[in-house]
Design a protein around this motif. Structure first.
Motif, PDB file in Angstrom:
ATOM      1  N   MET A 122       4.398   6.172  -6.364  1.00  0.00           N
ATOM      2  CA  MET A 122       5.526   5.768  -5.524  1.00  0.00           C
ATOM      3  C   MET A 122       6.865   6.094  -6.183  1.00  0.00           C
ATOM      4  O   MET A 122       7.123   5.739  -7.326  1.00  0.00           O
ATOM      5  CB  MET A 122       5.479   4.266  -5.236  1.00  0.00           C
ATOM      6  CG  MET A 122       6.626   3.782  -4.365  1.00  0.00           C
ATOM      7  SD  MET A 122       6.660   1.980  -4.152  1.00  0.00           S
ATOM      8  CE  MET A 122       7.194   1.458  -5.794  1.00  0.00           C
ATOM      9  N   LYS A 176       2.102  10.140  -0.190  1.00  0.00           N
ATOM     10  CA  LYS A 176       1.952  10.433  -1.618  1.00  0.00           C
ATOM     11  C   LYS A 176       3.026   9.784  -2.477  1.00  0.00           C
ATOM     12  O   LYS A 176       2.785   9.433  -3.635  1.00  0.00           O
ATOM     13  CB  LYS A 176       1.959  11.950  -1.841  1.00  0.00           C
ATOM     14  CG  LYS A 176       0.704  12.657  -1.341  1.00  0.00           C
ATOM     15  CD  LYS A 176       0.754  14.138  -1.659  1.00  0.00           C
ATOM     16  CE  LYS A 176      -0.513  14.838  -1.180  1.00  0.00           C
ATOM     17  NZ  LYS A 176      -0.489  16.299  -1.485  1.00  0.00           N
ATOM     18  N   ASN A 177       4.235   9.641  -1.915  1.00  0.00           N
ATOM     19  CA  ASN A 177       5.314   9.095  -2.741  1.00  0.00           C
ATOM     20  C   ASN A 177       6.036   7.895  -2.119  1.00  0.00           C
ATOM     21  O   ASN A 177       6.955   7.348  -2.723  1.00  0.00           O
ATOM     22  CB  ASN A 177       6.341  10.182  -3.052  1.00  0.00           C
ATOM     23  CG  ASN A 177       7.087  10.647  -1.812  1.00  0.00           C
ATOM     24  OD1 ASN A 177       6.561  10.590  -0.703  1.00  0.00           O
ATOM     25  ND2 ASN A 177       8.309  11.107  -1.997  1.00  0.00           N
ATOM     26  N   TYR A 215       0.831  -1.201   0.000  1.00  0.00           N
ATOM     27  CA  TYR A 215       0.000   0.000   0.000  1.00  0.00           C
ATOM     28  C   TYR A 215       0.869   1.256   0.000  1.00  0.00           C
ATOM     29  O   TYR A 215       2.072   1.190   0.238  1.00  0.00           O
ATOM     30  CB  TYR A 215      -0.935   0.011   1.204  1.00  0.00           C
ATOM     31  CG  TYR A 215      -0.261   0.107   2.561  1.00  0.00           C
ATOM     32  CD1 TYR A 215      -0.096   1.344   3.200  1.00  0.00           C
ATOM     33  CD2 TYR A 215       0.190  -1.032   3.227  1.00  0.00           C
ATOM     34  CE1 TYR A 215       0.504   1.431   4.444  1.00  0.00           C
ATOM     35  CE2 TYR A 215       0.785  -0.955   4.476  1.00  0.00           C
ATOM     36  CZ  TYR A 215       0.943   0.287   5.086  1.00  0.00           C
ATOM     37  OH  TYR A 215       1.539   0.371   6.315  1.00  0.00           O
ATOM     38  N   MET A 216       0.226   2.376  -0.280  1.00  0.00           N
ATOM     39  CA  MET A 216       0.908   3.669  -0.249  1.00  0.00           C
ATOM     40  C   MET A 216       0.824   4.242   1.161  1.00  0.00           C
ATOM     41  O   MET A 216      -0.260   4.397   1.720  1.00  0.00           O
ATOM     42  CB  MET A 216       0.280   4.637  -1.241  1.00  0.00           C
ATOM     43  CG  MET A 216       0.515   4.272  -2.699  1.00  0.00           C
ATOM     44  SD  MET A 216       2.264   4.277  -3.187  1.00  0.00           S
ATOM     45  CE  MET A 216       2.670   6.034  -3.031  1.00  0.00           C
ATOM     46  N   LEU A 257       0.511   4.671  -8.599  1.00  0.00           N
ATOM     47  CA  LEU A 257      -0.107   5.527  -7.578  1.00  0.00           C
ATOM     48  C   LEU A 257       0.824   6.652  -7.129  1.00  0.00           C
ATOM     49  O   LEU A 257       0.471   7.431  -6.237  1.00  0.00           O
ATOM     50  CB  LEU A 257      -0.514   4.682  -6.371  1.00  0.00           C
ATOM     51  CG  LEU A 257      -1.626   3.651  -6.604  1.00  0.00           C
ATOM     52  CD1 LEU A 257      -1.814   2.771  -5.377  1.00  0.00           C
ATOM     53  CD2 LEU A 257      -2.944   4.352  -6.964  1.00  0.00           C
ATOM     54  N   LEU A 265       2.007   0.256  -7.279  1.00  0.00           N
ATOM     55  CA  LEU A 265       2.418   1.365  -6.415  1.00  0.00           C
ATOM     56  C   LEU A 265       3.044   2.508  -7.233  1.00  0.00           C
ATOM     57  O   LEU A 265       2.820   3.685  -6.922  1.00  0.00           O
ATOM     58  CB  LEU A 265       3.395   0.868  -5.351  1.00  0.00           C
ATOM     59  CG  LEU A 265       2.824  -0.107  -4.317  1.00  0.00           C
ATOM     60  CD1 LEU A 265       3.900  -0.525  -3.330  1.00  0.00           C
ATOM     61  CD2 LEU A 265       1.631   0.497  -3.577  1.00  0.00           C
ATOM     62  N   GLY A 290       5.865   4.018  -0.813  1.00  0.00           N
ATOM     63  CA  GLY A 290       5.121   2.770  -0.819  1.00  0.00           C
ATOM     64  C   GLY A 290       5.650   1.815   0.231  1.00  0.00           C
ATOM     65  O   GLY A 290       6.733   1.996   0.792  1.00  0.00           O
TER      66      GLY A 290
END
Length: 542
Positions: free
Chosen positions: A215, A185-186, A181-182, A213, A210, A188
């Protein structure tokens, strides 16, 4: 004449003894079995005797050479292939009853209409209510042949009458990645529990997801990862290292060296990386960690790893059993052997954790000083690293003694934490869902009621569970985390929620996040003059 005869007999006697001393060991073993069969007072189970003999032979070698029965081989193969035939649920034993606590949203149980909170009372006509069954026994009933249905009788709180379900068993993936999961914001996070045949594919998919999203930095959690398939460890290393980088090399008893290199097909070769390890990180996970550390690709956070640098080769016997024989030693790219000493035998070898705890190594920095003979240099930034007894982290994190305490183990094994969490969810499910519509809202805002913690501790004390005083804040905090983690898993469909709650209270996790959020700190750990980490006061015994 008589003297000559005596001398002749004397020499003949010793010739016979010498011949006996030089007896072929294979024949000796066969003779021993035959003598037992012919002379033992009771009937002999030949297979049991031979199994015991094989185990005894292997026990004289090293701590990791072992004999695996055919039944154990089947179970191990299931774990290594990463799948089994089941219905896609998790369950808990609460007050001698079996309740569904989690459902795979894509599995057969979800399609059949089973719900979290359902109580399973009968499986294929066999009652499991009030029988005192163990988790493994219930699991064996639920799992079975792929494509074969299992019939369940269910009690559901909202229904007046019991319900019946017929659920078709399907191949259920038993994933090696337990959470992905994250974190922000950056940043993972991926937790890897074992190295199996599906690990590389899982890791590839997780990294792609990731990265999509946002990562750019990653925490790779190898805590309590006891290893698995070496090929899978090479595959994961390939995700983070460029092509033609050595992951490790092995050396056999004849001195033959095999070098294992990356292929250059990874998903995350440049982003900042922190690897979490602990005293239970072993074998293939140490291969991966050692490679990433030697190439200065990751900052390693945690405690010194287990120290298993021996490679086992599976040799099959005709009945399906396997001898796992140590066939080589492995070395990290810088030339480190991380195998800890085992000359004092298996018992001493596996008591290493207790020695580490007693010495203070696991609770505070400054208890290890590696001799110069174990010193090695990383291959990119020329940092000093050490071999001879596990992977030493770049940043030490003391062990959470509450998690390893006797009182918590007794409390968790009693089922009272699970029961308390389950009761709270069963009684207030809809109100909780209304207030916390998703996990993120629950994780940020939900607090475990002090009264529930009191109830759990008092209940355990009444049943003879010796716990810290009710005012012990460490104990209360630990129980609160475990209750919240269990509740999260029961409230929201999916996976990894238990670990996500625990991570919020983990010093290793928060330290890793802080390192990734500070570029100067991250760079300093990977430089030739890293930030101060563990003082050195005691010498690691070779």
């Amino acid at each position: 004449m008589r003297k000559n005869i005596l001398i002749s007999c004397f020499f003949t006697f010793f010739i016979v003894l010498a011949a006996q001393a030089q007896m072929n060991p294979k024949i000796k073993l066969q003779d021993a079995l035959k003598l037992i069969q012919d002379n033992y007072v009771d009937p002999v189970n030949d297979e049991q005797v031979v199994d015991a003999a094989i185990k005894a032979m292997l026990s004289s070698l090293d701590p990791h050479s072992s004999y695996v029965s055919r039944e154990e081989v089947e179970a191990m193969n299931e774990q290594m292939t990463g799948s089994f035939a089941g219905i896609g649920i998790s369950f808990a034993m609460v007050a001698d009853s079996t309740f569904i606590t989690g459902i795979n949203p894509d599995g057969p149980a979800a399609r059949a209409g089973l719900q979290v909170g359902d109580q399973i009372t009968v499986v294929d006509g066999q009652s499991i209510f009030g029988k005192g069954l163990k988790n493994q026994e219930v699991m064996r009933l639920l799992r079975g042949e792929k494509g074969k249905a299992v019939k369940l009788n269910i009690i559901r709180k909202t229904q007046a009458e019991p319900l019946e379900f017929t659920v078709m068993r399907e191949q259920i993936a038993e994933l090696s990645i337990t959470a992905s999961y994250m974190v922000s914001k950056n940043v993972g996070y991926i937790a890897l529990s074992i190295f199996s045949q599906s690990t590389r594919r899982e890791m590839d998919e997780a990294l792609k997801k990731l990265k999509a999203l946002g990562m750019t930095k990653l925490i790779l959690d190898l805590q309590s990862n006891g290893g698995g398939l070496v090929d899978a460890a090479i595959g994961v290393a390939d995700e983070f290292l460029p092509a033609e980088k050595m992951v490790f090399y092995s050396v056999t008893n004849t001195g033959v060296k095999d070098h294992f290199l990356t292929g250059g097909y990874g998903q995350f070769m440049t982003g900042d990386l922190v690897v979490l390890i602990d005293e239970s990180t072993a074998s293939s996970s140490e291969i991966l960690t050692g490679a990433l550390q030697d190439w200065d690709r990751a900052v390693v956070v945690g405690r010194r790893s287990f120290g298993k640098g021996l490679m086992q080769k599976g040799l099959s016997l005709s009945d399906g059993s396997v001898i796992r024989l140590t066939a080589a030693r492995y070395y990290t790219p810088s030339g480190r052997s991380i195998q800890k000493p085992y000359a004092k035998g298996k018992t001493d070898y596996f008591e290493d954790f207790n020695r580490r705890m007693a010495s203070g190594e696991l609770t505070e920095g400054g208890h290890i000083n590696f001799p110069d003979s174990l010193k090695h240099i990383t291959l990119t930034n020329k940092r000093v690293v050490y071999g001879g007894g596990g992977i030493m982290p770049d940043k030490f994190i003391p062990i959470d003694t509450a998690l390893y305490s006797g009182w918590l183990n007794r409390l968790m094994s009693s089922g009272r934490v699970t029961q308390g969490a389950f009761n709270e969810v069963q009684q207030n499910r809809q109100a909780l869902i209304n207030k916390y519509p998703n996990f993120e809202a629950f994780n940020v805002s939900f607090k475990v009621d002090d009264k529930l913690i009191d109830q759990i501790m008092v209940s355990a004390a009444k049943q003879g569970g010796k716990l810290p005083p009710v005012t012990d804040q460490v104990a209360r905090k630990t129980i609160a985390v475990e209750v919240k983690a269990a509740m999260a898993d029961m409230l929201f469909l999916g996976k990894s929620y238990t670990l996500r709650v625990r991570n919020e209270a983990s010093a290793a996790f928060t330290t890793a996040l802080n390192i990734l959020n500070n570029q100067n700190t991250y760079n300093q750990f990977l430089s030739a003059k890293p930030a101060k980490n563990t003082a050195t006061s005691k010498t690691l015994k070779k």
